[in-house]
Design a protein around this motif. Structure first.
Motif, PDB file in Angstrom:
ATOM      1  N   ARG A   1       0.818  -1.211   0.000  1.00  0.00           N
ATOM      2  CA  ARG A   1       0.000   0.000   0.000  1.00  0.00           C
ATOM      3  C   ARG A   1       0.847   1.255   0.000  1.00  0.00           C
ATOM      4  O   ARG A   1       0.467   2.264  -0.611  1.00  0.00           O
ATOM      5  CB  ARG A   1      -0.927  -0.021   1.224  1.00  0.00           C
ATOM      6  CG  ARG A   1      -1.960  -1.141   1.180  1.00  0.00           C
ATOM      7  CD  ARG A   1      -2.789  -1.179   2.436  1.00  0.00           C
ATOM      8  NE  ARG A   1      -3.552   0.044   2.615  1.00  0.00           N
ATOM      9  CZ  ARG A   1      -4.281   0.314   3.699  1.00  0.00           C
ATOM     10  NH1 ARG A   1      -4.331  -0.550   4.702  1.00  0.00           N
ATOM     11  NH2 ARG A   1      -4.951   1.444   3.781  1.00  0.00           N
ATOM     12  N   TRP A   2       1.999   1.231   0.671  1.00  0.00           N
ATOM     13  CA  TRP A   2       2.830   2.429   0.738  1.00  0.00           C
ATOM     14  C   TRP A   2       3.432   2.767  -0.639  1.00  0.00           C
ATOM     15  O   TRP A   2       3.593   3.936  -0.977  1.00  0.00           O
ATOM     16  CB  TRP A   2       3.925   2.282   1.788  1.00  0.00           C
ATOM     17  CG  TRP A   2       4.942   1.208   1.525  1.00  0.00           C
ATOM     18  CD1 TRP A   2       4.836  -0.120   1.799  1.00  0.00           C
ATOM     19  CD2 TRP A   2       6.233   1.382   0.934  1.00  0.00           C
ATOM     20  NE1 TRP A   2       5.963  -0.796   1.423  1.00  0.00           N
ATOM     21  CE2 TRP A   2       6.844   0.108   0.889  1.00  0.00           C
ATOM     22  CE3 TRP A   2       6.939   2.478   0.446  1.00  0.00           C
ATOM     23  CZ2 TRP A   2       8.128  -0.099   0.380  1.00  0.00           C
ATOM     24  CZ3 TRP A   2       8.219   2.283  -0.068  1.00  0.00           C
ATOM     25  CH2 TRP A   2       8.801   1.009  -0.093  1.00  0.00           C
ATOM     26  N   VAL A   3       3.731   1.752  -1.433  1.00  0.00           N
ATOM     27  CA  VAL A   3       4.241   1.982  -2.786  1.00  0.00           C
ATOM     28  C   VAL A   3       3.168   2.656  -3.643  1.00  0.00           C
ATOM     29  O   VAL A   3       3.417   3.670  -4.307  1.00  0.00           O
ATOM     30  CB  VAL A   3       4.691   0.657  -3.426  1.00  0.00           C
ATOM     31  CG1 VAL A   3       5.005   0.860  -4.912  1.00  0.00           C
ATOM     32  CG2 VAL A   3       5.906   0.099  -2.707  1.00  0.00           C
ATOM     33  N   LEU A   4       1.962   2.124  -3.622  1.00  0.00           N
ATOM     34  CA  LEU A   4       0.871   2.688  -4.416  1.00  0.00           C
ATOM     35  C   LEU A   4       0.495   4.080  -3.926  1.00  0.00           C
ATOM     36  O   LEU A   4       0.162   4.968  -4.726  1.00  0.00           O
ATOM     37  CB  LEU A   4      -0.347   1.765  -4.358  1.00  0.00           C
ATOM     38  CG  LEU A   4      -0.118   0.336  -4.880  1.00  0.00           C
ATOM     39  CD1 LEU A   4      -1.360  -0.511  -4.663  1.00  0.00           C
ATOM     40  CD2 LEU A   4       0.272   0.355  -6.342  1.00  0.00           C
ATOM     41  N   LEU A   5       0.559   4.292  -2.600  1.00  0.00           N
ATOM     42  CA  LEU A   5       0.234   5.597  -2.022  1.00  0.00           C
ATOM     43  C   LEU A   5       1.153   6.681  -2.570  1.00  0.00           C
ATOM     44  O   LEU A   5       0.688   7.739  -3.040  1.00  0.00           O
ATOM     45  CB  LEU A   5       0.337   5.528  -0.490  1.00  0.00           C
ATOM     46  CG  LEU A   5       0.242   6.855   0.256  1.00  0.00           C
ATOM     47  CD1 LEU A   5      -1.173   7.410   0.192  1.00  0.00           C
ATOM     48  CD2 LEU A   5       0.693   6.685   1.713  1.00  0.00           C
ATOM     49  N   TYR A   6       2.451   6.435  -2.521  1.00  0.00           N
ATOM     50  CA  TYR A   6       3.399   7.469  -2.936  1.00  0.00           C
ATOM     51  C   TYR A   6       3.437   7.640  -4.453  1.00  0.00           C
ATOM     52  O   TYR A   6       3.647   8.757  -4.943  1.00  0.00           O
ATOM     53  CB  TYR A   6       4.788   7.158  -2.375  1.00  0.00           C
ATOM     54  CG  TYR A   6       4.847   7.314  -0.872  1.00  0.00           C
ATOM     55  CD1 TYR A   6       4.207   8.385  -0.249  1.00  0.00           C
ATOM     56  CD2 TYR A   6       5.516   6.400  -0.073  1.00  0.00           C
ATOM     57  CE1 TYR A   6       4.238   8.542   1.126  1.00  0.00           C
ATOM     58  CE2 TYR A   6       5.562   6.546   1.308  1.00  0.00           C
ATOM     59  CZ  TYR A   6       4.917   7.622   1.905  1.00  0.00           C
ATOM     60  OH  TYR A   6       4.949   7.772   3.263  1.00  0.00           O
ATOM     61  N   ILE A   7       3.223   6.568  -5.201  1.00  0.00           N
ATOM     62  CA  ILE A   7       3.158   6.717  -6.656  1.00  0.00           C
ATOM     63  C   ILE A   7       1.976   7.610  -7.039  1.00  0.00           C
ATOM     64  O   ILE A   7       2.094   8.486  -7.904  1.00  0.00           O
ATOM     65  CB  ILE A   7       3.061   5.342  -7.346  1.00  0.00           C
ATOM     66  CG1 ILE A   7       4.400   4.613  -7.228  1.00  0.00           C
ATOM     67  CG2 ILE A   7       2.682   5.499  -8.814  1.00  0.00           C
ATOM     68  CD1 ILE A   7       4.389   3.207  -7.789  1.00  0.00           C
ATOM     69  N   ARG A   8       0.820   7.405  -6.392  1.00  0.00           N
ATOM     70  CA  ARG A   8      -0.338   8.271  -6.660  1.00  0.00           C
ATOM     71  C   ARG A   8      -0.005   9.730  -6.369  1.00  0.00           C
ATOM     72  O   ARG A   8      -0.381  10.630  -7.141  1.00  0.00           O
ATOM     73  CB  ARG A   8      -1.524   7.824  -5.806  1.00  0.00           C
ATOM     74  CG  ARG A   8      -2.210   6.553  -6.272  1.00  0.00           C
ATOM     75  CD  ARG A   8      -3.532   6.362  -5.554  1.00  0.00           C
ATOM     76  NE  ARG A   8      -4.183   5.113  -5.920  1.00  0.00           N
ATOM     77  CZ  ARG A   8      -4.060   3.984  -5.237  1.00  0.00           C
ATOM     78  NH1 ARG A   8      -3.336   3.963  -4.128  1.00  0.00           N
ATOM     79  NH2 ARG A   8      -4.672   2.894  -5.646  1.00  0.00           N
ATOM     80  N   ARG A   9       0.685   9.973  -5.279  1.00  0.00           N
ATOM     81  CA  ARG A   9       1.014  11.359  -4.910  1.00  0.00           C
ATOM     82  C   ARG A   9       1.981  11.977  -5.906  1.00  0.00           C
ATOM     83  O   ARG A   9       1.864  13.169  -6.235  1.00  0.00           O
ATOM     84  CB  ARG A   9       1.588  11.390  -3.495  1.00  0.00           C
ATOM     85  CG  ARG A   9       0.539  11.090  -2.426  1.00  0.00           C
ATOM     86  CD  ARG A   9       1.129  11.143  -1.028  1.00  0.00           C
ATOM     87  NE  ARG A   9       0.110  10.803  -0.025  1.00  0.00           N
ATOM     88  CZ  ARG A   9       0.353  10.696   1.280  1.00  0.00           C
ATOM     89  NH1 ARG A   9       1.585  10.912   1.754  1.00  0.00           N
ATOM     90  NH2 ARG A   9      -0.619  10.384   2.113  1.00  0.00           N
TER      91      ARG A   9
END
Length: 389
Positions: free
Chosen positions: A165-173
């Protein structure tokens, strides 16, 4: 920086941040919108990297707007780069290092761009080999690829390989960070991933792997291809086959919200001594700074010559290199010593020879006659200056 396991809400260690800092520092690219330089960061690295790690592990990290910079393209026009801040580059490298280990084993063998232990030379050599056995080449050009990647589809492609989830979170940002244009106006990012970001090449490879590579494996497994990021060539046996494959690719890219540049996409006929019948198609194409075309080759079995289909440095690359030598204008600098001139020319000349000479050293030799001429003019001007003094 010795704590390997201290984590908060996100599984990011201090060692991951420190390793990312050392990796990105070696490139030393332009500064971002905040003006922070690598020189300043190197003096305050302990405090700044600790704060970055603290934000990354707590989920409170938000990237700053990227700085948009225009650079000239090889074929005229300009290309828009998005330059993140120094700390954002480090944060992107943290995610890239983690994500790359997961996705790299899944990538296609014919994908060469921005991958470890793969190079442009590998792609060019494979293309030469495939041109020998295939009569036609589809030279693809995707229109504004990095600027038009659909964000939702990209996130789905990444989540196919990585569920963190942290990978997807920061990519979205990062995708939604926006751009600060050169006139100071800020614009939101609706599509695309900015060229200039550390993680952008990896995201582009993931998207193209799902959009193109796997599709080719499923629908046209017998058609070899080479892909370097969004630069693609596909090899076909016949004229009919090449048109059929191109139309299928056009539909597939439309499904992925991409489109071909119809002006630059073309079908090429690989004419050589075995393929002498007339075909109303271009007889050359460009790939990674090389031109593939019919050319006279010396036979390794006899003393004769034959018409082959091979590659050499492209005319665009030649003109660009000669223009850079003209711009240096060193032939008028009579105060330069031979050692000074060698320091100016050696590094660049070595890079040209290593890259373009790997496939055809004779064509590079012809190119360097222009440099020999300019060095001769420098010698003439320098000794004329010495005689007059």
């Amino acid at each position: 920086m010795i704590d390997y396991y201290e984590i908060k809400s996100q599984p990011i260690t201090r060692v991951m941040v420190w390793a990312a800092y050392k990796e990105v520092r070696s490139t030393k690219v332009s500064t971002g919108i905040d003006g922070m330089t690598w020189q300043w960061l190197s003096k305050h690295s302990k405090a700044e990297l600790y704060k970055l790690w603290n934000r990354l592990t707590s989920g409170s990290y938000f990237p700053q707007t990227v700085k948009e910079v225009s650079i000239p393209k090889k074929d005229a026009g300009t290309r828009k780069l998005g330059i993140p801040t120094v700390l954002d580059r480090i944060a992107q490298q943290v995610v890239r290092a983690h994500l790359e280990k997961i996705v790299e084993p899944h990538f296609h063998d014919s994908s060469f761009g921005y991958r470890p232990k793969r190079s442009c030379h590998d792609a060019v050599k494979q293309s030469c080999s495939n041109c020998f056995n295939h009569d036609f080449v589809i030279d693809l050009d995707i229109k504004s690829f990095f600027d038009t990647i659909n964000h939702d589809m990209l996130i789905r492609a990444v989540s196919h390989f990585c569920k963190d989830r942290w990978v997807l979170l920061y990519i979205r940002r990062w995708l939604k960070a926006g751009k600060a244009q050169e006139d100071g106006e800020r614009i939101d990012s609706v599509t695309g991933t900015p060229q200039g970001g550390v993680i952008s090449p990896l995201l582009a490879n993931i998207f193209m792997h799902i959009c193109f590579d796997k599709w080719m494996d499923k629908h046209h497994p017998e058609k070899p291809f080479e892909r370097y990021a969004d630069d693609v060539v596909i090899h076909c046996i016949s004229e009919k086959q090449s048109h059929y494959v191109l139309e299928g690719i056009r539909r597939r890219l439309a499904e992925c919200k991409l489109r071909l540049s119809e002006e630059k996409t073309k079908i090429t006929y690989c004419k050589d001594y075995r393929r002498i019948e007339g075909k109303a198609y271009p007889k050359s194409f460009h790939f990674l700074g090389h031109t593939f075309k019919p050319m006279v080759k010396k036979s390794s079995r006899t003393s004769g010559e034959f018409l082959g289909f091979d590659c050499e440095i492209s005319m665009k690359a030649r003109k660009r290199i000669i223009a850079s030598w003209k711009q240096m204008n060193f032939q008028r600098e009579t105060t330069l010593t031979l050692q000074n001139l060698a320091e100016i020319l050696n590094a660049k000349s070595r890079g040209i020879i290593n890259y373009y000479g790997a496939m055809n050293i004779w064509a590079v030799g012809r190119l360097f006659r222009h440099l020999d001429y300019r060095i001769a003019k420098w010698v003439k001007n320098k000794f004329k200056s010495l005689q007059s003094s």
